[in-house]
Design an enzyme around this catalytic site. Structure first.
Site, short mmCIF file in Angstrom:
data_model
loop_
_atom_site.label_atom_id
_atom_site.label_comp_id
_atom_site.label_asym_id
_atom_site.label_seq_id
_atom_site.Cartn_x
_atom_site.Cartn_y
_atom_site.Cartn_z
CG HIS A 27 12.81 7.47 -23.77
ND1 HIS A 27 11.44 7.58 -23.65
CD2 HIS A 27 13.32 8.64 -23.28
CE1 HIS A 27 11.14 8.75 -23.13
NE2 HIS A 27 12.26 9.40 -22.88
CG HIS A 60 15.14 10.39 -20.94
ND1 HIS A 60 14.64 11.22 -21.92
CD2 HIS A 60 16.47 10.28 -21.20
CE1 HIS A 60 15.62 11.60 -22.73
NE2 HIS A 60 16.74 11.03 -22.31
CG ASP A 81 10.55 11.49 -17.45
OD1 ASP A 81 11.63 11.10 -17.95
OD2 ASP A 81 9.74 12.19 -18.08
CG HIS A 82 9.71 7.88 -19.91
ND1 HIS A 82 8.57 7.96 -20.68
CD2 HIS A 82 10.25 9.13 -19.91
CE1 HIS A 82 8.44 9.20 -21.12
NE2 HIS A 82 9.44 9.92 -20.66
#
EC number: 3.1.2.-
Length: 310
Positions: free
Chosen positions: A105, A107, A109-110
């Site tokens: 997804h 966000h 931190d991904h």
């Protein structure tokens, strides 16, 4: 990661995310230590994102999947140079190359490590895949299959934590990369509780045994973890409906979410827990119950006042 938010600030606008540490501390106090690099199974190699924090726990898990020279990676951490250097040295030492990048997804931190991946591995320019893709990325559709030697990975669209959230099923292991929908420890924040619960059921229906979460340790009993998550959410719904029933029995027509929190939890809690955790969480459940036509609200003096319609 700026502010250690990892994308969470967008999930619930009524939640003061910067002051949420007391609640998060209860989820992170006893986290097990995870190695920077671990061969979890013959097909799955985990590389920690080097971004530990209140919202990311030990850090974002990134997964190298397959058994041959060319493998795919699930998620890219948050843009920490330490992760990029660790990934490059790990892959080089194992003589592994990457062929696909799958993002669960949007966000940060991904997805934050994508620029570093492209700098190190420019051949991946047209092989970054994400549902609702950004410029230069490729779309992922529900049911899409990605194959590398030793691994068949099937995409599963399961929104709730975010609209674009995808999980990935590793068919050879009956295992699922659960992203942020199911965490190795604690519970995830959600954008839409009703959608999230439907997605939990869809994840359960896949009959996967093991979960590889984006944060935390391996989930050895994924069905059990999903059932626990669903049971906890349903218990909160029942708790709220019972409280609204008591309000109705007192011939009180409706109640604000703040007073409903007091009705359920009493007066003794500290103010930060009340306003920063319980009130927005209760509001989240009320909105889900409204979508189920079990509660409704009226607006008086500019405030929503809730009541049961059952």
């Amino acid at each position: 990661m700026a502010g250690d938010k990892g994308g969470y600030r967008q999930i619930n606008s009524s939640l003061n995310i910067c002051a949420f540490e007391d609640y998060l501390k209860s989820q992170t106090d006893n986290l097990p230590e995870l190695p920077d690099v671990e061969q979890i199974t013959p097909r799955v190699l985990r590389v920690l994102g080097q971004n530990p924090g209140k919202f990311t726990y030990q850090g974002t898990n990134t997964y190298i999947v397959g058994t041959g020279k060319h493998r795919l990676i699930v998620d890219t951490s948050g843009g920490e140079i330490e992760w990029a250097e660790l990934l490059e040295s790990t892959l080089s030492s194992l003589n592994i190359s990457l062929s696909h990048v799958l993002l669960t997804h949007w966000h940060g931190d991904h997805t934050g490590g994508v620029p570093d991946l492209l700098r190190i591995y420019p051949h991946l320019e047209h092989d970054i895949y994400k549902n609702e893709p950004e410029s230069g990325q490729q779309d992922i559709v529900d049911g899409q299959i990605f194959r590398v030697e030793g691994a068949t990975v099937r995409a599963l669209h399961v929104p709730g934590h975010s609209d674009d959230h995808m999980c990935f099923i590793l068919e050879e292991e009956q295992a699922m990369f659960t992203g942020d929908n199911i965490l190795g420890h604690g519970t995830s924040a959600v954008e839409d509780l009703g959608t999230f619960m439907a997605s939990m059921q869809r994840m359960l229906d896949q009959r996967c045994l093991t979960g590889y979460s984006a944060h935390g340790a391996v989930i050895a009993d994924l069905p059990g973890k999903i059932r626990t998550e669903l049971a906890n959410k349903r218990r909160r719904e029942k708790q709220i409906l019972l409280a609204l029933g008591r309000v109705r029995q007192r011939r009180q027509k409706s109640i604000t979410v703040e007073d409903l929190v007091t009705e359920i939890y009493g007066e003794s809690m500290d103010e930060s827990t009340r306003t920063l955790a319980l009130t927005p969480f209760t509001d989240e459940v009320l909105r889900k119950l409204a979508g189920d036509f079990k509660v409704a609200f009226e607006v008086r003096a500019g405030k929503r006042r809730w009541y049961s319609v059952e």
